[in-house]
Write a protein that holds these residues in place. Sequence first.
Motif, PDB file in Angstrom:
ATOM      1  N   ALA A   1       0.826  -1.210   0.000  1.00  0.00           N
ATOM      2  CA  ALA A   1       0.000   0.000   0.000  1.00  0.00           C
ATOM      3  C   ALA A   1       0.856   1.255   0.000  1.00  0.00           C
ATOM      4  O   ALA A   1       0.575   2.217  -0.727  1.00  0.00           O
ATOM      5  CB  ALA A   1      -0.938  -0.004   1.211  1.00  0.00           C
ATOM      6  N   VAL A   2       1.937   1.256   0.791  1.00  0.00           N
ATOM      7  CA  VAL A   2       2.793   2.451   0.880  1.00  0.00           C
ATOM      8  C   VAL A   2       3.530   2.677  -0.434  1.00  0.00           C
ATOM      9  O   VAL A   2       3.547   3.801  -0.972  1.00  0.00           O
ATOM     10  CB  VAL A   2       3.790   2.323   2.045  1.00  0.00           C
ATOM     11  CG1 VAL A   2       4.741   3.519   2.059  1.00  0.00           C
ATOM     12  CG2 VAL A   2       3.047   2.221   3.374  1.00  0.00           C
ATOM     13  N   PHE A   3       4.154   1.617  -0.965  1.00  0.00           N
ATOM     14  CA  PHE A   3       4.890   1.776  -2.224  1.00  0.00           C
ATOM     15  C   PHE A   3       3.950   2.162  -3.360  1.00  0.00           C
ATOM     16  O   PHE A   3       4.280   3.019  -4.194  1.00  0.00           O
ATOM     17  CB  PHE A   3       5.642   0.489  -2.563  1.00  0.00           C
ATOM     18  CG  PHE A   3       6.908   0.296  -1.778  1.00  0.00           C
ATOM     19  CD1 PHE A   3       8.027   1.082  -2.033  1.00  0.00           C
ATOM     20  CD2 PHE A   3       6.984  -0.645  -0.767  1.00  0.00           C
ATOM     21  CE1 PHE A   3       9.196   0.926  -1.295  1.00  0.00           C
ATOM     22  CE2 PHE A   3       8.148  -0.813  -0.022  1.00  0.00           C
ATOM     23  CZ  PHE A   3       9.253  -0.022  -0.292  1.00  0.00           C
TER      24      PHE A   3
ATOM     25  N   GLY B   1      -2.145  13.005  -8.585  1.00  0.00           N
ATOM     26  CA  GLY B   1      -2.202  14.261  -7.845  1.00  0.00           C
ATOM     27  C   GLY B   1      -3.448  14.443  -7.007  1.00  0.00           C
ATOM     28  O   GLY B   1      -3.688  15.517  -6.480  1.00  0.00           O
ATOM     29  N   SER B   2      -4.253  13.398  -6.852  1.00  0.00           N
ATOM     30  CA  SER B   2      -5.512  13.511  -6.122  1.00  0.00           C
ATOM     31  C   SER B   2      -5.539  12.516  -4.972  1.00  0.00           C
ATOM     32  O   SER B   2      -5.392  11.307  -5.185  1.00  0.00           O
ATOM     33  CB  SER B   2      -6.695  13.242  -7.059  1.00  0.00           C
ATOM     34  OG  SER B   2      -7.889  13.079  -6.332  1.00  0.00           O
ATOM     35  N   ALA B   3      -5.743  13.013  -3.755  1.00  0.00           N
ATOM     36  CA  ALA B   3      -5.793  12.142  -2.580  1.00  0.00           C
ATOM     37  C   ALA B   3      -6.993  11.207  -2.634  1.00  0.00           C
ATOM     38  O   ALA B   3      -6.889  10.015  -2.319  1.00  0.00           O
ATOM     39  CB  ALA B   3      -5.839  12.982  -1.306  1.00  0.00           C
ATOM     40  N   ILE B   4      -8.136  11.727  -3.038  1.00  0.00           N
ATOM     41  CA  ILE B   4      -9.357  10.920  -3.050  1.00  0.00           C
ATOM     42  C   ILE B   4      -9.259   9.812  -4.097  1.00  0.00           C
ATOM     43  O   ILE B   4      -9.613   8.661  -3.834  1.00  0.00           O
ATOM     44  CB  ILE B   4     -10.584  11.812  -3.310  1.00  0.00           C
ATOM     45  CG1 ILE B   4     -10.830  12.709  -2.090  1.00  0.00           C
ATOM     46  CG2 ILE B   4     -11.825  10.979  -3.595  1.00  0.00           C
ATOM     47  CD1 ILE B   4     -11.968  13.682  -2.246  1.00  0.00           C
ATOM     48  N   ALA B   5      -8.762  10.155  -5.297  1.00  0.00           N
ATOM     49  CA  ALA B   5      -8.643   9.150  -6.365  1.00  0.00           C
ATOM     50  C   ALA B   5      -7.687   8.035  -5.965  1.00  0.00           C
ATOM     51  O   ALA B   5      -7.976   6.842  -6.152  1.00  0.00           O
ATOM     52  CB  ALA B   5      -8.176   9.817  -7.658  1.00  0.00           C
TER      53      ALA B   5
ATOM     54  N   ALA C   1       8.002   7.434   6.518  1.00  0.00           N
ATOM     55  CA  ALA C   1       7.373   7.524   7.838  1.00  0.00           C
ATOM     56  C   ALA C   1       6.268   6.472   7.982  1.00  0.00           C
ATOM     57  O   ALA C   1       6.126   5.835   9.041  1.00  0.00           O
ATOM     58  CB  ALA C   1       6.810   8.926   8.054  1.00  0.00           C
ATOM     59  N   LEU C   2       5.478   6.288   6.914  1.00  0.00           N
ATOM     60  CA  LEU C   2       4.414   5.275   6.962  1.00  0.00           C
ATOM     61  C   LEU C   2       4.988   3.866   7.068  1.00  0.00           C
ATOM     62  O   LEU C   2       4.422   3.005   7.757  1.00  0.00           O
ATOM     63  CB  LEU C   2       3.531   5.382   5.719  1.00  0.00           C
ATOM     64  CG  LEU C   2       2.604   6.591   5.626  1.00  0.00           C
ATOM     65  CD1 LEU C   2       1.727   6.489   4.383  1.00  0.00           C
ATOM     66  CD2 LEU C   2       1.725   6.713   6.868  1.00  0.00           C
TER      67      LEU C   2
ATOM     68  N   GLY D   1      -1.776   6.878   3.246  1.00  0.00           N
ATOM     69  CA  GLY D   1      -1.014   6.809   1.996  1.00  0.00           C
ATOM     70  C   GLY D   1      -1.644   7.648   0.901  1.00  0.00           C
ATOM     71  O   GLY D   1      -0.948   8.219   0.058  1.00  0.00           O
ATOM     72  N   GLY D   2      -2.958   7.760   0.931  1.00  0.00           N
ATOM     73  CA  GLY D   2      -3.653   8.523  -0.095  1.00  0.00           C
ATOM     74  C   GLY D   2      -3.276   9.990  -0.103  1.00  0.00           C
ATOM     75  O   GLY D   2      -3.248  10.623  -1.168  1.00  0.00           O
TER      76      GLY D   2
END
Length: 426
Positions: A98-100, A110-114, A185-186, A144-145
């Motif tokens: 998930a992090v990678f 460029g979108s956190a929600i997407a 950090a995550l 991560g988002g």
Amino acid sequence: MDTTLIFLAVLFASMAIGIPIAISLLVSGVALMWHLDFFNTQLLAQNLQAGFDSFPLLAVPFFILAGELMNVGGLSQRIIDMARAFVGHIPGGLGYVAVFASVLLASMSGSAIADTAALATILLPMMRQQGYPMNYSTGLLASGGIIGPIIPPSLPFIIYGVTTNTSISKLFISGVAPGVLMGGALLIAWRAVARRRQLPTAPRATSAERRRAVTDSVWAIFMPVIILGGIRFGVFTPTEAAVVAAVYAFVVSRFIYRALSWKAAYDVLVASSITTAVVMFLCGAATVAAYMITLADLPNQLAELFQPILAHPKLFMACMVVFLLLVGTSMDLTPIILIFAPVCLPLALKAHIDPIYFGFMFVFTGCLGLITPPVGTVLNVAAGVGGVKMESVVKGVAPFLLVYALLLVLLVAFPQIVIAPVHWLG
């Protein structure tokens, strides 16, 4: 200070009774017009239209479209598959995946929600099936988002740059090193969770499976190379890069991966248009408010209020961070940028703070609000996709918020982490 109080009182009162933020901005702008005896409907309409009549803002609909195409067209799936092939066998491996994947997807949409929706849709069912704790898993995916708005290309950086007349290309560069630090950090926080919970492992992928995963994802990986390389070497502007990204995502999804039907393409266009309309109306309404804020001389009024700490840049930056964290708990990132950036940047300049550094810190601090209750837009998206109760996710996101808070303190104390790459590459 009367004008400041009138503006803020009308804005927050409008939002408190459920009026949409864009309309609340218009109402607060009109309230200032009445207060200053300057009401003019023609001027109101002109500023509303001028707010979205901007060439740099054309990047917003095209990057939104590119992100939608990535999710529907299989690019996001292949990025996640590649990450699974290399780190999926580590204890708690899906968390590392998930992090990678978050870092790689951030360099495309460029979108956190997407990004959060794509990761949660694909990874949460796998995590549930393998017995992962769903509160921590959902909290990790939401955390991560929010790397999406930091690593370029970034929609919030574009909106901030247009709103404050700051170089978008330099803002993009400022997000690279901190974005990688966010991923690191995550990883540290997830390692602590995985050790304590003794999470399961998956079979190690064979060399052939890894080669196949890399081969399948090469077209997806090439996308950020084109976008960032083109911007860095002056081949195209950020706005033109957004068009290139959308066209590239469509061609790869439709003709190479063959995962995008014409019906799905139509649905993507509709969804992107709706999102774009919301953002552009917000920009127009914020321009009305910003015009009246400038006319009412609010930045100079606030400068007098902050005068005692303007001589201490780090103290001023720390106060701004605390203020933005508090605002972020009850407001989404885009309205925060549109409402407060034009007011706060002049104060930062009076405090002799680098405008690129301040822009980065403004967006980064606002991003933390996306995973902070009670609003927490990204947190809500992850919880909704995973079918996890919000109160459970709030508890699960705590360790990741903690490491982000420590990173925030580090960036306040050492601005060169952000500024140095801009000087080297800008």
